[in-house]
Scaffold this motif. Structure first.
Motif, PDB file in Angstrom:
ATOM      1  N   HIS A  60      -2.305  20.244  -7.513  1.00  0.00           N
ATOM      2  CA  HIS A  60      -2.191  19.544  -6.235  1.00  0.00           C
ATOM      3  C   HIS A  60      -1.258  20.291  -5.283  1.00  0.00           C
ATOM      4  O   HIS A  60      -1.505  20.342  -4.078  1.00  0.00           O
ATOM      5  CB  HIS A  60      -1.692  18.116  -6.478  1.00  0.00           C
ATOM      6  N   ASP A  61      -0.154  20.835  -5.819  1.00  0.00           N
ATOM      7  CA  ASP A  61       0.793  21.565  -4.989  1.00  0.00           C
ATOM      8  C   ASP A  61       1.565  22.561  -5.862  1.00  0.00           C
ATOM      9  O   ASP A  61       1.249  22.746  -7.035  1.00  0.00           O
ATOM     10  CB  ASP A  61       1.729  20.615  -4.228  1.00  0.00           C
ATOM     11  N   ARG A  62       2.580  23.166  -5.289  1.00  0.00           N
ATOM     12  CA  ARG A  62       3.338  24.210  -5.995  1.00  0.00           C
ATOM     13  C   ARG A  62       4.157  23.693  -7.172  1.00  0.00           C
ATOM     14  O   ARG A  62       4.625  24.480  -7.990  1.00  0.00           O
ATOM     15  CB  ARG A  62       4.271  24.925  -5.010  1.00  0.00           C
ATOM     16  N   ARG A  63       4.347  22.398  -7.284  1.00  0.00           N
ATOM     17  CA  ARG A  63       5.142  21.848  -8.392  1.00  0.00           C
ATOM     18  C   ARG A  63       4.423  22.008  -9.732  1.00  0.00           C
ATOM     19  O   ARG A  63       5.037  21.937 -10.772  1.00  0.00           O
ATOM     20  CB  ARG A  63       5.437  20.363  -8.155  1.00  0.00           C
ATOM     21  N   ARG A  64       3.131  22.176  -9.710  1.00  0.00           N
ATOM     22  CA  ARG A  64       2.322  22.403 -10.916  1.00  0.00           C
ATOM     23  C   ARG A  64       2.448  21.263 -11.938  1.00  0.00           C
ATOM     24  O   ARG A  64       2.418  21.489 -13.140  1.00  0.00           O
ATOM     25  CB  ARG A  64       2.670  23.743 -11.553  1.00  0.00           C
ATOM     26  N   ASP A  65       2.581  20.034 -11.451  1.00  0.00           N
ATOM     27  CA  ASP A  65       2.676  18.887 -12.348  1.00  0.00           C
ATOM     28  C   ASP A  65       1.558  17.867 -12.120  1.00  0.00           C
ATOM     29  O   ASP A  65       1.555  16.796 -12.707  1.00  0.00           O
ATOM     30  CB  ASP A  65       4.048  18.211 -12.253  1.00  0.00           C
ATOM     31  N   VAL A  66       0.597  18.246 -11.263  1.00  0.00           N
ATOM     32  CA  VAL A  66      -0.562  17.394 -10.999  1.00  0.00           C
ATOM     33  C   VAL A  66      -1.803  18.282 -10.987  1.00  0.00           C
ATOM     34  O   VAL A  66      -2.004  19.063 -10.061  1.00  0.00           O
ATOM     35  CB  VAL A  66      -0.448  16.643  -9.648  1.00  0.00           C
ATOM     36  N   LEU A  67      -2.619  18.164 -12.017  1.00  0.00           N
ATOM     37  CA  LEU A  67      -3.881  18.902 -12.080  1.00  0.00           C
ATOM     38  C   LEU A  67      -4.920  18.248 -11.182  1.00  0.00           C
ATOM     39  O   LEU A  67      -4.871  17.028 -10.963  1.00  0.00           O
ATOM     40  CB  LEU A  67      -4.440  18.900 -13.499  1.00  0.00           C
ATOM     41  N   THR A  68      -5.878  19.038 -10.719  1.00  0.00           N
ATOM     42  CA  THR A  68      -6.975  18.471  -9.925  1.00  0.00           C
ATOM     43  C   THR A  68      -8.331  18.784 -10.551  1.00  0.00           C
ATOM     44  O   THR A  68      -9.357  18.577  -9.907  1.00  0.00           O
ATOM     45  CB  THR A  68      -6.938  19.000  -8.477  1.00  0.00           C
TER      46      THR A  68
ATOM     47  N   TYR B 185       0.851  -1.185   0.000  1.00  0.00           N
ATOM     48  CA  TYR B 185       0.000   0.000   0.000  1.00  0.00           C
ATOM     49  C   TYR B 185       0.885   1.233   0.000  1.00  0.00           C
ATOM     50  O   TYR B 185       1.848   1.316   0.762  1.00  0.00           O
ATOM     51  CB  TYR B 185      -0.918   0.035   1.225  1.00  0.00           C
ATOM     52  N   TYR B 186       0.571   2.184  -0.858  1.00  0.00           N
ATOM     53  CA  TYR B 186       1.312   3.433  -0.938  1.00  0.00           C
ATOM     54  C   TYR B 186       0.351   4.590  -0.686  1.00  0.00           C
ATOM     55  O   TYR B 186      -0.750   4.606  -1.225  1.00  0.00           O
ATOM     56  CB  TYR B 186       1.924   3.613  -2.328  1.00  0.00           C
ATOM     57  N   SER B 187       0.793   5.559   0.076  1.00  0.00           N
ATOM     58  CA  SER B 187      -0.005   6.777   0.198  1.00  0.00           C
ATOM     59  C   SER B 187       0.162   7.549  -1.100  1.00  0.00           C
ATOM     60  O   SER B 187       1.127   7.338  -1.846  1.00  0.00           O
ATOM     61  CB  SER B 187       0.480   7.632   1.373  1.00  0.00           C
ATOM     62  N   PHE B 188      -0.749   8.471  -1.373  1.00  0.00           N
ATOM     63  CA  PHE B 188      -0.618   9.265  -2.590  1.00  0.00           C
ATOM     64  C   PHE B 188       0.683  10.056  -2.575  1.00  0.00           C
ATOM     65  O   PHE B 188       1.376  10.156  -3.586  1.00  0.00           O
ATOM     66  CB  PHE B 188      -1.813  10.210  -2.774  1.00  0.00           C
ATOM     67  N   GLU B 189       1.050  10.619  -1.439  1.00  0.00           N
ATOM     68  CA  GLU B 189       2.282  11.408  -1.358  1.00  0.00           C
ATOM     69  C   GLU B 189       3.521  10.549  -1.600  1.00  0.00           C
ATOM     70  O   GLU B 189       4.469  10.989  -2.252  1.00  0.00           O
ATOM     71  CB  GLU B 189       2.362  12.156  -0.021  1.00  0.00           C
ATOM     72  N   ASP B 190       3.527   9.286  -1.120  1.00  0.00           N
ATOM     73  CA  ASP B 190       4.645   8.372  -1.408  1.00  0.00           C
ATOM     74  C   ASP B 190       4.710   8.077  -2.906  1.00  0.00           C
ATOM     75  O   ASP B 190       5.780   8.093  -3.515  1.00  0.00           O
ATOM     76  CB  ASP B 190       4.493   7.057  -0.652  1.00  0.00           C
ATOM     77  N   TYR B 191       3.556   7.767  -3.485  1.00  0.00           N
ATOM     78  CA  TYR B 191       3.499   7.523  -4.935  1.00  0.00           C
ATOM     79  C   TYR B 191       4.033   8.730  -5.699  1.00  0.00           C
ATOM     80  O   TYR B 191       4.871   8.590  -6.600  1.00  0.00           O
ATOM     81  CB  TYR B 191       2.050   7.229  -5.367  1.00  0.00           C
ATOM     82  N   LEU B 192       3.562   9.926  -5.354  1.00  0.00           N
ATOM     83  CA  LEU B 192       3.932  11.128  -6.096  1.00  0.00           C
ATOM     84  C   LEU B 192       5.432  11.412  -5.988  1.00  0.00           C
ATOM     85  O   LEU B 192       6.074  11.760  -6.981  1.00  0.00           O
ATOM     86  CB  LEU B 192       3.110  12.318  -5.607  1.00  0.00           C
ATOM     87  N   ALA B 193       6.003  11.237  -4.823  1.00  0.00           N
ATOM     88  CA  ALA B 193       7.446  11.457  -4.651  1.00  0.00           C
ATOM     89  C   ALA B 193       8.240  10.491  -5.527  1.00  0.00           C
ATOM     90  O   ALA B 193       9.204  10.885  -6.192  1.00  0.00           O
ATOM     91  CB  ALA B 193       7.833  11.305  -3.183  1.00  0.00           C
ATOM     92  N   THR B 194       7.842   9.240  -5.547  1.00  0.00           N
ATOM     93  CA  THR B 194       8.520   8.238  -6.372  1.00  0.00           C
ATOM     94  C   THR B 194       8.330   8.535  -7.851  1.00  0.00           C
ATOM     95  O   THR B 194       9.269   8.452  -8.644  1.00  0.00           O
ATOM     96  CB  THR B 194       7.994   6.826  -6.035  1.00  0.00           C
TER      97      THR B 194
ATOM     98  N   ASP C 263       1.489  13.684 -20.817  1.00  0.00           N
ATOM     99  CA  ASP C 263       2.304  13.622 -19.609  1.00  0.00           C
ATOM    100  C   ASP C 263       1.786  14.420 -18.415  1.00  0.00           C
ATOM    101  O   ASP C 263       2.479  14.567 -17.421  1.00  0.00           O
ATOM    102  CB  ASP C 263       3.735  14.075 -19.925  1.00  0.00           C
ATOM    103  N   MET C 264       0.577  14.942 -18.499  1.00  0.00           N
ATOM    104  CA  MET C 264       0.024  15.712 -17.382  1.00  0.00           C
ATOM    105  C   MET C 264      -0.726  14.778 -16.446  1.00  0.00           C
ATOM    106  O   MET C 264      -1.655  14.085 -16.864  1.00  0.00           O
ATOM    107  CB  MET C 264      -0.923  16.793 -17.910  1.00  0.00           C
ATOM    108  N   ARG C 265      -0.328  14.754 -15.200  1.00  0.00           N
ATOM    109  CA  ARG C 265      -1.038  13.933 -14.217  1.00  0.00           C
ATOM    110  C   ARG C 265      -2.356  14.616 -13.860  1.00  0.00           C
ATOM    111  O   ARG C 265      -2.420  15.840 -13.765  1.00  0.00           O
ATOM    112  CB  ARG C 265      -0.212  13.777 -12.949  1.00  0.00           C
ATOM    113  N   LEU C 266      -3.383  13.800 -13.616  1.00  0.00           N
ATOM    114  CA  LEU C 266      -4.686  14.304 -13.189  1.00  0.00           C
ATOM    115  C   LEU C 266      -5.069  13.587 -11.902  1.00  0.00           C
ATOM    116  O   LEU C 266      -5.240  12.364 -11.896  1.00  0.00           O
ATOM    117  CB  LEU C 266      -5.737  14.086 -14.282  1.00  0.00           C
ATOM    118  N   ARG C 267      -5.184  14.333 -10.824  1.00  0.00           N
ATOM    119  CA  ARG C 267      -5.522  13.791  -9.506  1.00  0.00           C
ATOM    120  C   ARG C 267      -7.020  13.859  -9.299  1.00  0.00           C
ATOM    121  O   ARG C 267      -7.647  14.908  -9.525  1.00  0.00           O
ATOM    122  CB  ARG C 267      -4.804  14.623  -8.427  1.00  0.00           C
TER     123      ARG C 267
END
Length: 192
Positions: A95-103, A8-17, A69-73
């Motif tokens: 999702h955060d300041r990195r601007r690489d995950v749209l919500t 099991y991975y948290s979303f934040e663990d997944y995103l960091a990886t 290549d744009m992630r969608l959360r």
């Protein structure tokens, strides 16, 4: 035979990886991570055709077209995907300041592959439906000229329009665009 527990991975663990991984893409659903296979020539050509045609029509308007290549959360579903094409007609929310995950997204399109068609039509569509901003979901076959367009109705139901006739225009009312199958499938050669 013993059954091994799934990690099991948290979303934040997944995103960091995922952010640290440069040679592969993975999607995330409720603690599970799934590797994505590379796309075929037709898959890439169809995605590019759709994004290019929509971009041309949307140039004078405040909508943005993004491809591949744009992630969608999808927060409510605890999921993150890489749609083939995303259209935003509002200011992007990240999702955060990195601007690489749209919500958010107004329209999402997926090009169907034999290995993903069932998921794109079922489980993935169920995830995307949890995006309040999503108005249309587009599924595009890559082995024949066929587009399924799902449109969210005012009461929350989704209406399906299926297109196989090259002469019938496809109206993407959520973004005010119209395309034909010929534009979507330009230069695509189907195997016999």
């Amino acid at each position: 035979m013993s059954i091994q527990p799934k990690p099991y991975y948290s979303f934040e663990d997944y995103l960091a990886t995922e952010r640290a991984c440069s040679d592969a893409k993975h999607e995330y659903v409720a603690g599970e991570v799934f590797a994505m296979a590379g796309a075929s020539y037709n898959h890439n050509l169809i995605s590019t055709n759709l994004a290019s045609e929509l971009r041309q029509q949307l140039k004078p308007r405040p909508c943005t077209v993004l491809a591949n290549d744009m992630r969608l959360r999808v927060e409510v579903a605890d999921a993150c995907a890489y749609p083939d094409v995303v259209v935003l007609c509002e200011r992007p929310v990240f999702h955060d300041r990195r601007r690489d995950v749209l919500t958010d997204a107004t329209l999402v399109a997926e090009v169907l592959s034999p290995s993903t068609e069932g998921y794109d039509r079922g489980g993935k569509f169920a995830l995307y439906r949890d995006l309040p901003s999503l108005r249309q979901y587009v599924l595009i076959a890559q082995d024949r000229p066929a587009v399924d367009l799902f449109t969210r109705q005012a009461d929350g139901r989704w209406l399906l329009e299926a297109y196989t006739d090259p002469a019938v225009p496809i109206h993407f009312e959520s973004i005010g665009c119209t395309l034909t199958l010929g534009e979507v499938y330009d230069k695509v050669e189907f195997e016999a």
